[in-house]
Design an enzyme around this catalytic site. Structure first.
Site, PDB file in Angstrom:
ATOM      1  N   GLU A  39      27.169  50.927  58.751  1.00 45.53           N
ATOM      2  CA  GLU A  39      27.915  52.335  58.935  1.00 45.53           C
ATOM      3  C   GLU A  39      27.000  53.064  59.880  1.00 45.53           C
ATOM      4  OE1 GLU A  39      28.195  54.125  55.100  1.00 45.53           O
ATOM      5  OE2 GLU A  39      27.651  56.177  56.077  1.00 45.53           O
ATOM      6  N   ARG A  43      25.700  61.424  63.552  1.00 49.79           N
ATOM      7  CA  ARG A  43      25.017  62.647  63.311  1.00 49.79           C
ATOM      8  C   ARG A  43      24.180  62.868  64.537  1.00 49.79           C
ATOM      9  NH1 ARG A  43      21.880  61.013  57.953  1.00 49.79           N
ATOM     10  NH2 ARG A  43      23.662  60.233  56.799  1.00 49.79           N
ATOM     11  N   THR A  66      29.229  59.724  57.846  1.00 52.25           N
ATOM     12  CA  THR A  66      28.989  61.317  57.951  1.00 52.25           C
ATOM     13  C   THR A  66      30.285  61.905  58.718  1.00 52.25           C
ATOM     14  OG1 THR A  66      26.634  60.836  58.267  1.00 52.25           O
ATOM     15  CG2 THR A  66      27.102  63.018  58.396  1.00 52.25           C
ATOM     16  N   LYS A 126      32.187  56.769  47.359  1.00 48.98           N
ATOM     17  CA  LYS A 126      30.923  56.565  47.578  1.00 48.98           C
ATOM     18  C   LYS A 126      30.259  57.568  46.711  1.00 48.98           C
ATOM     19  CE  LYS A 126      27.796  58.520  51.185  1.00 48.98           C
ATOM     20  NZ  LYS A 126      27.245  58.598  52.449  1.00 48.98           N
TER      21      LYS A 126
HETATM   22  C1  3PG Z   1      22.783  58.735  54.158  1.00 47.53           C
HETATM   23  O1  3PG Z   1      24.064  59.060  54.491  1.00 47.53           O
HETATM   24  O2  3PG Z   1      21.640  58.922  55.029  1.00 47.53           O
HETATM   25  C2  3PG Z   1      22.659  58.144  53.085  1.00 47.53           C
HETATM   26  O3  3PG Z   1      22.448  58.925  52.096  1.00 47.53           O
HETATM   27  C3  3PG Z   1      21.305  57.187  53.118  1.00 47.53           C
HETATM   28  O4  3PG Z   1      20.546  57.572  51.759  1.00 47.53           O
HETATM   29  P1  3PG Z   1      19.065  56.862  52.021  1.00 47.53           P
HETATM   30  O5  3PG Z   1      18.442  57.338  53.248  1.00 47.53           O
HETATM   31  O6  3PG Z   1      18.410  57.351  50.977  1.00 47.53           O
HETATM   32  O7  3PG Z   1      19.178  55.572  52.082  1.00 47.53           O
END
Ligand code: 3PG
Length: 213
Positions: A39, A43, A66, A126
């Site tokens: 994924e 960002r 995101t 999710k």
């Molecule tokens: C994100 O979208 O950054 C996820 O929540 C990842 O979470 P993590 O950094 O705790 O694995």
């Protein structure tokens, strides 16, 4: 359908990529480490370009994470994203994806949000941010109520709790950023990324983590 594919994959690295030039070696590290899904979070300025590069590989399912707007979803799909992940439950984003038969995994933190996803006809969400919301115990409680829903917990997942989440029958896969740390990417430590992924795959296969290779 996508849910069943994810059940085979089990683990989805969540990536923040700052330099699209890292896309090719990153894809190689993920695949050679033993995973076939990633994924890419939208960002950073270069995320879409990186996503496009990685999506060209046939051995890697690349999704966009995101995703906050329809414009982002469209841009990601145009570049080859196979699925869309969002931090929250946006009915308009979900409907946009469903109308185009693009798998979508919205973030849900409450029973109300899961119910909204259910009303839209989704069979996977999710659970985010998983650990902060109460972890495995909270998810088990929600899963017991929403028996036809499947979950991809993300947020605070680590080698220490991964198997506990996956032991819940309705958890098809977990997402986590620990597999591809942003500073490792920045420092071009692709071998560390490959090794971390290989360790996680070994943990999935054997239930034991080897920290010494
Ligand atoms: C994100 O979208 O950054 C996820 O929540 C990842 O979470 P993590 O950094 O705790 O694995």
């Amino acid at each position: 359908m996508f849910c069943e594919e994810l059940r085979k994959i089990r683990l989805v690295p969540v990536v923040v990529i700052e330099d699209a030039a890292q896309a090719t070696p990153l894809a190689e590290a993920i695949v050679s480490g033993g995973l076939s899904c990633v994924e890419i979070t939208l960002r950073t300025d270069e995320a879409l370009t990186a996503l496009g590069t990685m999506a060209a590989r046939l051995d890697l399912q690349v999704g966009a994470g995101t995703v906050l707007t329809l414009g982002q979803a469209k841009a990601a799909v145009d570049r080859g994203a196979r699925f869309i992940v969002s931090p929250g439950m946006s009915p308009s984003l979900v409907d946009w994806c469903l109308a185009r038969q693009i798998p979508v995994i919205p973030g849900c933190a409450t029973a109300t949000e899961i119910q909204l996803a259910l009303e839209r006809g989704l069979d996977i969400v999710k659970f985010f941010p998983a650990e902060q919301l109460g972890g495995v115990k909270m998810l088990a409680t929600l899963a017991a109520v929403f028996q036809n829903m499947h979950f991809m917990p993300t947020g605070g997942i680590s080698p220490g709790n991964l198997l506990d989440y996956l032991a819940l029958p309705q958890v098809v896969a977990c997402g986590g950023s620990w597999l591809v740390r942003t500073n490792w990417l920045r420092e071009k430590r692709f071998d560390d990324i490959r090794r971390e992924i290989a360790r996680a795959v070994e943990l999935l296969e054997t239930g034991v983590r080897n920290d010494h290779d």
